[in-house]
Motif scaffolding. Structure first.
Motif, short mmCIF file in Angstrom:
data_model
loop_
_atom_site.label_atom_id
_atom_site.label_comp_id
_atom_site.label_asym_id
_atom_site.label_seq_id
_atom_site.Cartn_x
_atom_site.Cartn_y
_atom_site.Cartn_z
N PHE A 46 0.84 -1.20 0.00
CA PHE A 46 0.00 0.00 0.00
C PHE A 46 0.88 1.25 0.00
CE2 PHE A 46 -2.59 -3.31 1.94
CZ PHE A 46 -3.86 -3.10 1.42
N LEU A 47 0.58 2.18 -0.90
CA LEU A 47 1.26 3.47 -0.94
C LEU A 47 0.27 4.56 -0.56
CD1 LEU A 47 2.56 1.67 -3.51
CD2 LEU A 47 4.06 3.66 -3.50
N SER A 48 0.70 5.43 0.31
CA SER A 48 -0.20 6.39 0.93
C SER A 48 -0.39 7.65 0.09
CB SER A 48 0.34 6.79 2.31
OG SER A 48 0.53 5.63 3.10
N GLY A 49 -1.48 8.34 0.38
CA GLY A 49 -1.79 9.59 -0.30
C GLY A 49 -0.89 10.72 0.14
N TRP A 50 -1.08 11.85 -0.49
CA TRP A 50 -0.29 13.05 -0.21
C TRP A 50 -0.33 13.41 1.27
CZ3 TRP A 50 -2.13 18.06 1.16
CH2 TRP A 50 -1.17 19.09 1.07
N THR A 51 0.83 13.54 1.90
CA THR A 51 1.07 13.89 3.31
C THR A 51 0.55 12.85 4.30
OG1 THR A 51 -0.93 15.24 3.69
CG2 THR A 51 0.99 16.36 2.73
N LEU A 52 0.08 11.70 3.83
CA LEU A 52 -0.35 10.64 4.74
C LEU A 52 0.74 9.59 4.85
CD1 LEU A 52 -4.08 10.38 3.60
CD2 LEU A 52 -3.16 11.60 5.58
N ASN A 53 0.54 8.60 5.71
CA ASN A 53 1.55 7.58 5.89
C ASN A 53 0.90 6.21 6.05
OD1 ASN A 53 0.98 7.20 8.79
ND2 ASN A 53 1.96 9.19 9.07
N ALA A 54 1.68 5.22 6.42
CA ALA A 54 1.19 3.84 6.47
C ALA A 54 -0.04 3.67 7.36
CB ALA A 54 2.31 2.91 6.94
N ASP A 55 -0.19 4.53 8.35
CA ASP A 55 -1.33 4.40 9.27
C ASP A 55 -2.67 4.51 8.55
OD1 ASP A 55 0.49 4.12 11.29
OD2 ASP A 55 0.14 6.09 12.20
N MET A 56 -2.72 5.26 7.43
CA MET A 56 -4.00 5.46 6.75
C MET A 56 -4.62 4.15 6.29
SD MET A 56 -3.29 6.75 2.83
CE MET A 56 -4.90 6.16 2.29
N TRP A 57 -3.79 3.12 6.10
CA TRP A 57 -4.26 1.84 5.58
C TRP A 57 -4.65 0.84 6.67
CZ3 TRP A 57 -5.64 2.12 0.79
CH2 TRP A 57 -4.94 2.91 -0.11
N ALA A 58 -4.75 1.29 7.91
CA ALA A 58 -5.03 0.36 9.01
C ALA A 58 -6.31 -0.44 8.78
CB ALA A 58 -5.13 1.14 10.32
N TYR A 59 -7.33 0.21 8.20
CA TYR A 59 -8.63 -0.45 8.05
C TYR A 59 -8.67 -1.37 6.83
CZ TYR A 59 -9.97 2.71 11.73
OH TYR A 59 -10.03 3.38 12.93
N PRO A 193 -13.14 12.31 15.74
CA PRO A 193 -11.82 11.70 15.99
C PRO A 193 -11.12 11.19 14.73
CG PRO A 193 -13.35 11.02 17.69
CD PRO A 193 -14.16 11.75 16.66
N ILE A 194 -11.88 10.67 13.76
CA ILE A 194 -11.26 10.21 12.51
C ILE A 194 -10.68 11.40 11.74
CG2 ILE A 194 -11.80 9.35 10.20
CD1 ILE A 194 -11.26 7.12 12.11
N LYS A 195 -11.40 12.50 11.71
CA LYS A 195 -10.89 13.70 11.04
C LYS A 195 -9.65 14.22 11.75
CE LYS A 195 -15.59 15.00 9.66
NZ LYS A 195 -16.69 15.97 9.87
N ASP A 196 -9.68 14.25 13.09
CA ASP A 196 -8.53 14.73 13.85
C ASP A 196 -7.31 13.81 13.62
OD1 ASP A 196 -10.09 16.77 14.83
OD2 ASP A 196 -10.48 15.79 16.76
N TRP A 197 -7.56 12.51 13.59
CA TRP A 197 -6.49 11.54 13.35
C TRP A 197 -5.83 11.79 12.00
CZ3 TRP A 197 -7.41 7.02 9.99
CH2 TRP A 197 -6.36 6.08 10.00
N THR A 198 -6.65 12.08 10.99
CA THR A 198 -6.12 12.32 9.65
C THR A 198 -5.29 13.59 9.60
OG1 THR A 198 -8.02 11.17 8.68
CG2 THR A 198 -6.76 12.62 7.23
N VAL A 199 -5.77 14.65 10.24
CA VAL A 199 -5.01 15.90 10.26
C VAL A 199 -3.69 15.71 11.01
CG1 VAL A 199 -4.99 18.29 11.09
CG2 VAL A 199 -7.05 17.36 9.99
N ARG A 200 -3.71 14.98 12.12
CA ARG A 200 -2.47 14.73 12.86
C ARG A 200 -1.47 13.97 11.99
NH1 ARG A 200 -6.00 13.39 17.09
NH2 ARG A 200 -5.60 11.15 16.77
N MET A 201 -1.98 13.01 11.22
CA MET A 201 -1.11 12.25 10.32
C MET A 201 -0.47 13.18 9.30
SD MET A 201 -2.15 8.82 8.15
CE MET A 201 -3.61 8.63 9.17
N MET A 202 -1.25 14.08 8.73
CA MET A 202 -0.72 15.02 7.75
C MET A 202 0.36 15.89 8.35
SD MET A 202 -4.33 16.14 5.95
CE MET A 202 -3.59 17.20 4.70
#
Length: 292
Positions: A46-59, A193-202
């Motif tokens: 899995f390759l992540s989107g712009w400014t995201l990382n491996a955590d985005m693919w947890a689900y 919380p999902i939105k906050d998690w995504t922003v923190r990842m960015m």
């Protein structure tokens, strides 16, 4: 044009990549990439989107790794837990980083799954390194292909000045910009919380990397390269994607890739890897050949 499904072997200068620790791969220029590797079976990277990382693919990674797939993801240079080399934010280097991970883990018959910006990384990898290690490709909400900028021969693109204004906003207040766009990235009812998690990842991505990747994403023309892809390809795109509209990216990309299949997710936003995770996971299992 050379078809990019060659199997004659990698060039002698295949990018160097070694597993320097259980969760690390070191590239040729000394950059250390954080790598997550779960499960056994056919490898899915899995390759992540712009400014995201491996955590985005947890689900995706957690359930699919229990259903017969080996799920791998890594943090791009300048992102998350990977090192910050201050250089290499171009498609050739990013494709070489992908090649280094594939070589270090000695992967073959891989299904590459890329979200958003990563669609460009995958296409450049296939162009630059051929497809000896790759069995299938899935482009999820692609936002780098075919070509985003309006030119005389690409009238459906976006004016370059729009992208420059976007980068000015990032440079002025990256966290504020990310927070403002969080609602449109998902769907109504997505938890705070999902939105906050995504922003923190960015925010775990350097501003240098965020701006450099934005520049190459909007300036690179992948139209010719898409026509040369000859591995089975699935394009997944939502019809409510505000970040990468279907008719600008996913639909024309699928039309240019020979034999590609386009799956349109009703009410799917850019963040459909979360909002439509059950359907996406079923489609990934089926395309990987893990289910009938």
């Amino acid at each position: 044009m050379r078809r990019i499904d060659e199997t004659a072997g990698m060039p002698a200068d295949e990018p160097f990549g070694i597993r320097s620790a259980p969760n690390q791969v070191r590239t040729a220029d000394g950059t250390t990439l954080f790598v997550r590797d779960w499960g056994e079976g056919r490898p899915v990277l899995f390759l992540s989107g712009w400014t995201l990382n491996a955590d985005m693919w947890a689900y995706q990674m957690e359930p699919l790794s229990r259903q017969g797939l080996r799920c791998i993801a890594y943090d791009r240079r300048g992102h998350g837990r990977s090192s910050d080399p201050g250089r290499g934010y171009d498609y050739d280097t990013l494709a070489d980083d992908l090649a280094a991970v594939l070589a270090a883990l000695d992967l073959s018959d891989v299904m590459l799954v890329g979200h958003s910006f990563a669609s460009g990384e995958i296409v450049r990898y296939l162009t630059r390194h051929a497809a000896r290690r790759i069995g299938r490709v899935v482009l999820v909400s692609p936002a780098a292909v075919p070509y985003l900028t309006r030119t005389p021969d690409n009238p459906v693109g976006v004016d370059a000045a729009v992208f420059e204004r976007l980068r000015e906003m990032l440079l002025d207040d990256f966290p504020g910009w990310a927070e403002t766009g969080a609602d449109a990235y998902f769907v109504p009812g997505t938890s705070r919380p999902i939105k906050d998690w995504t922003v923190r990842m960015m925010m775990q991505t350097t501003l240098q990397a965020a701006l450099a990747l934005s520049r190459i994403q909007t300036a690179t023309d992948f139209r010719g390269a898409l026509a040369g892809i000859a591995v089975p390809t699935l394009v997944v795109h939502g019809d409510r994607d505000a970040s990468a509209p279907l008719d600008l990216t996913g639909r024309p990309a699928a039309a240019l890739i020979p034999g590609a299949r386009l799956a349109i997710y009703e009410d799917g936003p850019h963040g459909l890897y979360f909002t439509h995770k059950e359907r996406l996971n079923r489609d990934l299992l089926a395309f990987a050949g893990a289910v009938p």
